[in-house]
Enzyme design. Structure first.
Site, PDB file in Angstrom:
ATOM      1  CB  ILE A  86      -1.018   0.057   1.171  1.00 31.11           C
ATOM      2  CG1 ILE A  86      -0.325  -0.029   2.542  1.00 31.11           C
ATOM      3  CG2 ILE A  86      -2.094  -1.004   1.027  1.00 31.11           C
ATOM      4  CD1 ILE A  86      -1.225   0.426   3.693  1.00 31.11           C
ATOM      5  CG  ASP A 129     -10.900  -2.359  20.675  1.00 30.17           C
ATOM      6  OD1 ASP A 129      -9.740  -2.624  20.319  1.00 30.17           O
ATOM      7  OD2 ASP A 129     -11.609  -3.155  21.331  1.00 30.17           O
ATOM      8  CD  GLU A 130      -4.684  -3.087  20.739  1.00 26.63           C
ATOM      9  OE1 GLU A 130      -3.614  -2.491  20.935  1.00 26.63           O
ATOM     10  OE2 GLU A 130      -4.753  -4.311  20.548  1.00 26.63           O
ATOM     11  CE1 TYR A 182      -2.282  -2.864  14.918  1.00 29.78           C
ATOM     12  CE2 TYR A 182      -3.330  -2.833  17.088  1.00 29.78           C
ATOM     13  CZ  TYR A 182      -3.421  -2.973  15.712  1.00 29.78           C
ATOM     14  OH  TYR A 182      -4.649  -3.208  15.127  1.00 29.78           O
ATOM     15  N   GLY A 192       3.287  -2.387  29.323  1.00 29.61           N
ATOM     16  CA  GLY A 192       2.206  -1.452  28.984  1.00 29.61           C
ATOM     17  C   GLY A 192       0.903  -2.165  28.632  1.00 29.61           C
TER      18      GLY A 192
END
Ligand code: NAD
Ligand code: TDX
Length: 335
Positions: free
Chosen positions: A60, A124-125, A147, A273
């Site tokens: 991409i 949703d993260e 991420y 984390g």
């Protein structure tokens, strides 16, 4: 929509979306562009109607290939991403390259091509962790690992093209997804395939009560489809499974469905984390007509059964690139 470009369509959710489109829209043709990273697998779309599916191996972030792939398309739906939190903690270069630069290139190319919809699949993260209640689409973005930070960055770049250039951008933020064809680095296929082989299930110690909201993969595909066809450009839509489960509960469910006992659970050091709880409201998408169709119990049974019946698919993966990753990531299992 007659011709849809799906990027990342050889991955887990992208391939389910391709199958969903071909099944529900007899007139649609899918152009599936995928770089075939370690997580991409053409076997994931081996069973689709070849006459209505064109596969292109491409990146991409590659301008020429993207402009070519977009030719004649009505819409693009981007699934292409680096997707594994633990790998992003080990090194985030590829995450920034694909999830931010790649999305930027896609938006640039789309601007030149004049597509009627540009949908970026997000997660949703990006909201980060929430102790109580659920995030809505207007909640602030507070991603907490490389991420999710890269996904948030890509989203913001993508949506800026709506405000700045009138590009018809829509964003979906999905919750933890499960189902067939998921690369076995993610917790559900990892634990299921390990359990089948009587291998340890490496549960992050201290994270066993962390909560994820599980969404069946076809429901994620139908949610994205609903946002694509009924959604409004410039808007964001959450896609939630409505099945919040603690990791320990998910682990016990997998053990029960594979007929194994808890002695397989092995505690390993917690993820740095580690987000405590993800929870989002999907009311906005539901107002457009979407509903998740798969009940949790049935989804889990069918998914575990799929991994039991499709050993050839995952054994090939687990004996390849995955082996070196696994041994490094879970080195403490040996000790
Ligand atoms: P996946 O890792 O199974 O698939 C990703 C696909 O993208 C692979 O086929 C890979 O080859 C391809 N890809 C990677 N980099 C590329 C590039 N530069 N150009 C072209 N193709 C590239 O991931 P998935 O779980 O199917 O996730 C798909 C999307 O959904 C991602 O954008 C992810 O952030 C999002 N998402 C995933 C979940 C989940 O629980 N899995 C939840 C919410 C959102
Ligand atoms: O070995 C493990 N042990 C363990 O306890 C693994 C791989 C995970 N876990 C825990 C960590 C998480 O609390 O299980 C939970 C789920 O972990 P993952 O499957 O890695 O998913 P998560 O980190 O929640 O992220 C996923 O959901 C959102 C996807 O990987 C993302 O692509 C998506 O955006």
């Amino acid at each position: 929509m007659k011709r849809i470009l799906v990027t990342g369509g050889a991955g887990f959710i992208g391939s389910a979306f391709v199958r969903w489109q071909l099944k529900h829209y007899p007139d649609v043709h899918i152009v599936n562009l995928d770089k075939l990273t370690y997580a991409g697998n053409q076997e994931n779309v081996a069973d689709v109607d070849a006459a209505r599916h064109t596969f292109i191996q491409g990146d991409i972030a590659d301008r020429e290939v993207m402009l070519q792939a977009m030719e004649g398309c009505d819409a693009v739906v981007n699934f292409a991403a680096e997707t594994h939190v633990d790998r992003s903690i080990a090194g985030a270069t590829e995450f920034l390259r694909t999830n931010v630069d790649g999305v930027y290139n896609l938006a640039e190319c789309a601007k030149e091509t004049g597509l009627s919809r540009v949908l970026f699949v997000s997660t949703d993260e990006v909201y980060g962790s929430i102790a109580e209640g659920s995030f809505t689409e207007t909640s602030p973005l507070t991603p907490r690992n490389p991420y999710s930070a890269a996904k948030a960055g890509g989203e913001l770049v993508g949506m800026s093209y709506f405000h700045t250039f009138d590009l018809p951008v829509i964003i979906t933020r999905g919750s933890n997804t499960y189902g067939p064809y998921q690369y076995p680095e993610k917790v559900l296929p990892l634990f299921t395939t390990n359990a089948i082989d009587d291998e340890p299930l490496p549960l992050y110690k201290g994270g066993e009560h962390n909560v994820r909201d599980w969404l069946y993969v076809d429901d994620h595909a139908s949610g994205i489809d609903c946002a694509l066809r009924n959604g409004v450009p410039g808007e964001v839509y959450n896609v939630a499974g409505g099945n919040e489960r603690e990791n320990i509960e998910l682990t016990r469910k997998i053990l029960a469905l594979t007929g194994k006992d808890e002695s397989l659970i092995k505690w390993v050091p917690d993820r740095p984390g580690h987000d405590r709880r993800y929870s989002i409201s999907a009311d906005k998408l539901k107002a457009l007509g979407w509903q998740p169709a798969m009940p949790w119990e049935q989804g889990m049974e069918e998914t575990v059964q799929w991994y039991q019946e499709n050993e050839t698919w995952w054994r090939k993966i687990k004996s390849g690139e995955f082996r070196a990753y696994y041994e490094k990531q879970y080195a403490t299992l040996k000790g």
